[in-house]
Write an enzyme that holds these catalytic residues in place. Structure first.
Site, mmCIF file in Angstrom:
data_model
loop_
_atom_site.group_PDB
_atom_site.id
_atom_site.type_symbol
_atom_site.label_atom_id
_atom_site.label_comp_id
_atom_site.label_asym_id
_atom_site.label_seq_id
_atom_site.Cartn_x
_atom_site.Cartn_y
_atom_site.Cartn_z
ATOM 1 N N ASP A 138 -41.237 -15.840 21.428
ATOM 2 C CA ASP A 138 -39.639 -15.618 21.154
ATOM 3 C C ASP A 138 -38.806 -16.782 21.533
ATOM 4 O O ASP A 138 -38.546 -16.923 22.613
ATOM 5 C CB ASP A 138 -39.309 -14.264 21.802
ATOM 6 C CG ASP A 138 -37.908 -13.869 21.424
ATOM 7 O OD1 ASP A 138 -37.274 -14.263 20.338
ATOM 8 O OD2 ASP A 138 -37.228 -13.336 22.131
ATOM 9 N N ASN B 151 -32.077 -20.212 21.253
ATOM 10 C CA ASN B 151 -31.293 -21.548 21.198
ATOM 11 C C ASN B 151 -31.305 -22.303 22.436
ATOM 12 O O ASN B 151 -31.344 -23.489 22.505
ATOM 13 C CB ASN B 151 -29.688 -21.179 20.926
ATOM 14 C CG ASN B 151 -29.668 -20.679 19.697
ATOM 15 O OD1 ASN B 151 -29.995 -21.443 18.623
ATOM 16 N ND2 ASN B 151 -28.729 -19.717 19.306
ATOM 17 N N PHE C 169 -33.504 -20.745 25.621
ATOM 18 C CA PHE C 169 -34.751 -20.306 26.538
ATOM 19 C C PHE C 169 -35.795 -19.781 25.481
ATOM 20 O O PHE C 169 -35.320 -19.302 24.203
ATOM 21 C CB PHE C 169 -34.198 -19.215 27.357
ATOM 22 C CG PHE C 169 -33.642 -19.730 28.451
ATOM 23 C CD1 PHE C 169 -34.106 -20.130 29.410
ATOM 24 C CD2 PHE C 169 -32.051 -19.430 28.012
ATOM 25 C CE1 PHE C 169 -33.127 -20.551 30.491
ATOM 26 C CE2 PHE C 169 -31.138 -19.859 29.367
ATOM 27 C CZ PHE C 169 -31.837 -20.199 30.581
ATOM 28 N N VAL C 170 -37.233 -19.767 25.889
ATOM 29 C CA VAL C 170 -38.004 -19.272 24.911
ATOM 30 C C VAL C 170 -38.702 -18.312 26.014
ATOM 31 O O VAL C 170 -39.020 -18.128 27.226
ATOM 32 C CB VAL C 170 -39.307 -20.440 25.085
ATOM 33 C CG1 VAL C 170 -40.432 -19.921 24.227
ATOM 34 C CG2 VAL C 170 -38.630 -21.490 24.319
ATOM 35 N N LYS C 171 -39.430 -17.057 25.419
ATOM 36 C CA LYS C 171 -39.931 -15.862 26.000
ATOM 37 C C LYS C 171 -41.400 -16.198 25.442
ATOM 38 O O LYS C 171 -41.648 -16.062 24.239
ATOM 39 C CB LYS C 171 -39.305 -14.699 25.818
ATOM 40 C CG LYS C 171 -38.208 -14.381 26.428
ATOM 41 C CD LYS C 171 -37.601 -12.884 26.178
ATOM 42 C CE LYS C 171 -36.068 -12.949 26.866
ATOM 43 N NZ LYS C 171 -35.269 -11.700 26.313
ATOM 44 N N TYR D 83 -32.021 -1.799 3.850
ATOM 45 C CA TYR D 83 -30.965 -2.778 4.188
ATOM 46 C C TYR D 83 -30.814 -3.523 2.890
ATOM 47 O O TYR D 83 -31.559 -3.854 2.083
ATOM 48 C CB TYR D 83 -31.360 -3.877 5.177
ATOM 49 C CG TYR D 83 -30.369 -4.588 5.923
ATOM 50 C CD1 TYR D 83 -29.376 -3.758 6.882
ATOM 51 C CD2 TYR D 83 -30.069 -5.848 6.037
ATOM 52 C CE1 TYR D 83 -28.177 -4.599 7.574
ATOM 53 C CE2 TYR D 83 -29.190 -6.455 6.508
ATOM 54 C CZ TYR D 83 -28.176 -5.632 7.483
ATOM 55 O OH TYR D 83 -27.252 -6.321 8.124
ATOM 56 N N GLY E 223 -31.805 -10.259 10.629
ATOM 57 C CA GLY E 223 -32.281 -11.055 11.675
ATOM 58 C C GLY E 223 -33.726 -10.881 12.280
ATOM 59 O O GLY E 223 -33.937 -9.472 12.110
ATOM 60 N N ASP F 8 -35.161 -10.602 14.721
ATOM 61 C CA ASP F 8 -34.937 -10.044 16.004
ATOM 62 C C ASP F 8 -34.888 -8.465 15.833
ATOM 63 O O ASP F 8 -35.309 -7.597 16.315
ATOM 64 C CB ASP F 8 -34.030 -10.430 17.107
ATOM 65 C CG ASP F 8 -32.486 -10.678 16.341
ATOM 66 O OD1 ASP F 8 -32.416 -10.600 15.247
ATOM 67 O OD2 ASP F 8 -31.639 -10.841 17.137
ATOM 68 N N ARG F 9 -33.757 -8.338 14.742
ATOM 69 C CA ARG F 9 -33.495 -6.778 14.534
ATOM 70 C C ARG F 9 -34.883 -6.408 13.947
ATOM 71 O O ARG F 9 -35.119 -4.964 14.090
ATOM 72 C CB ARG F 9 -32.463 -6.789 13.668
ATOM 73 C CG ARG F 9 -31.226 -7.022 14.157
ATOM 74 C CD ARG F 9 -29.984 -7.199 13.440
ATOM 75 N NE ARG F 9 -29.595 -5.954 13.030
ATOM 76 C CZ ARG F 9 -28.615 -5.497 12.403
ATOM 77 N NH1 ARG F 9 -27.855 -6.527 11.496
ATOM 78 N NH2 ARG F 9 -28.129 -4.358 12.160
#
Length: 242
Positions: A6, A9, A11-13, A87, A94, A96-97
């Site tokens: 993930d 802008n 950080f990365v997970k 939608y 997005g 993420d959504r």
């Protein structure tokens, strides 16, 4: 094993799943990506596939590095999803959504579920008991509200997030903390109440970076899960294998 990547802008997970069980996760700065990938695959040699989700970064270098280690599914609006998407503009939704709605679908199938992601922005996403994604809302998050007051005025300072001591602030700083934190909690509780009147037996899930800070301050019953987005991405990887 699966790897969830993930990319934000800054950080990365990384999250490693053994089927649907989260066994490892970490957060680090974007410039550390290559070194962290090498370390991760030395530690978890059984990773066979990854899902790559990037909200804002368009540099393909990170994706190229990842493909050297395993097969990669790049999450996009072309990816398959397990829910019905109603939608109106799905191409603008997005990613993420999309992941959060997928997590909700598997967490509470055939149930009315509202997912609230308290991050940079606060997003509200509603899945009904027909497994249909209806949409939701987007509003400014905690940090954004503090920054807006500072940047849009001449006199107000930039403050770190802090729990207000009282509803009534008796200094400029305490008034700002009360306005931001109490205001955002009133918004959350108010919107949850509105959804609850429209959808029976509503399940509410709160996630995101500010979820722990906010969950203790809400009057509504919620299910808090800071890893909900990562779980949704893993579900999407599994779903798109077929």
């Amino acid at each position: 094993m699966n790897l969830v990547v993930d990319i934000g802008n800054t950080f990365v997970k990384f999250a490693v799943f053994d089927k649907n069980t989260l066994i490892f996760d970490e957060r680090f700065k974007l410039e550390e990506f290559t070194d962290r990938v090498k370390e991760l695959f030395k530690r978890f040699s059984g990773i066979e596939r990854a899902i790559y989700a990037s909200v804002g970064v368009t540099d393909n270098t990170y994706l190229t590095v990842l493909t050297l280690f395993c097969k990669v599914h790049v999450l996009s609006h072309e990816s398959k999803v397990p829910f019905k998407n109603s939608y109106a503009t799905p191409q603008t939704l997005g990613i993420d959504r999309i992941a959060l709605v997928t997590a909700a679908f598997y967490h509470a199938p055939h149930k009315n579920t509202l997912v609230i992601d308290a991050g940079t922005c606060i997003t509200y996403d509603m899945v009904n008991d027909f497994d249909e994604y209806l949409g939701g809302a987007i509003s400014p998050g905690l940090e954004m509200r503090y920054k807006a007051m500072h940047q849009q005025t001449l006199a107000l300072p930039l403050l770190p997030m802090e729990a207000p001591l009282d509803l009534i602030g008796n200094t400029t700083n305490s008034s700002m903390h009360s306005g931001v934190v109490n205001g955002i909690c009133a918004e959350l509780d108010g919107i949850i109440d509105q959804y609850a009147t429209r959808f029976k037996d509503l399940t509410v899930i709160l996630t995101g970076g500010d979820s722990h800070f906010l969950s203790k301050r809400l009057k509504n019953t919620i299910f808090a899960d800071s890893k909900f987005l990562l779980k949704g991405l893993n579900y999407l990887l599994e779903y798109n294998k077929h």
